[in-house]
Design a protein around this motif. Structure first.
Motif: not given
Length: 118
Positions: A16-33, A47-58
């Motif tokens: 197993s591995l755990r990847l992290s993506c740390a965001a900085s700057g105008s992050i309040s306007s990010i809609s999807v990561t 590979v996978a997506s997550i919206t600002r409200d927490g909806t996920t797709h894999v």
């Protein structure tokens, strides 16, 4: 928006591995990561997506093994990867999408290498 991906490494198949993506700057306007990956000689793929409200797709190729989540307190989006296979070997990238009125803007992190040995 700046993105910093981390957590890659060398792991044996089944690990197993755990990847992290740390965001900085105008992050309040990010809609999807998103998390993408690109294996040698292949196109970059989602590979996978997550919206600002927490909806996920894999994606089907990793569903049941990979989980995407977000930590709003740390402004990070994480990709938990379990039961890794050699075919998961790739450079993994995170991408953030900002919506500015009617314009979509993509921001990419620098990528982190994941290598799975058999």
């Amino acid at each position: 928006v700046q993105l910093q991906a981390s957590g890659g490494g060398l792991v044996q198949a089944g690990g197993s591995l755990r990847l992290s993506c740390a965001a900085s700057g105008s992050i309040s306007s990010i809609s999807v990561t998103d998390w993408y990956r690109q294996a040698p000689g292949k196109q970059r793929e989602l590979v996978a997506s997550i919206t600002r409200d927490g909806t996920t797709h894999v994606e089907d190729s990793v569903r049941g093994r990979f989980t995407i989540s977000r930590d709003n307190a740390k402004n990070t989006v994480n990709l938990q990867m379990n039961d890794l296979k050699p075919e998961d070997t790739a450079v993994y990238y995170c991408k953030a999408v900002r919506i500015l009125i009617t314009t979509l803007i993509d921001y990419w992190g620098q990528g982190t290498q994941v290598t799975v040995s058999s």
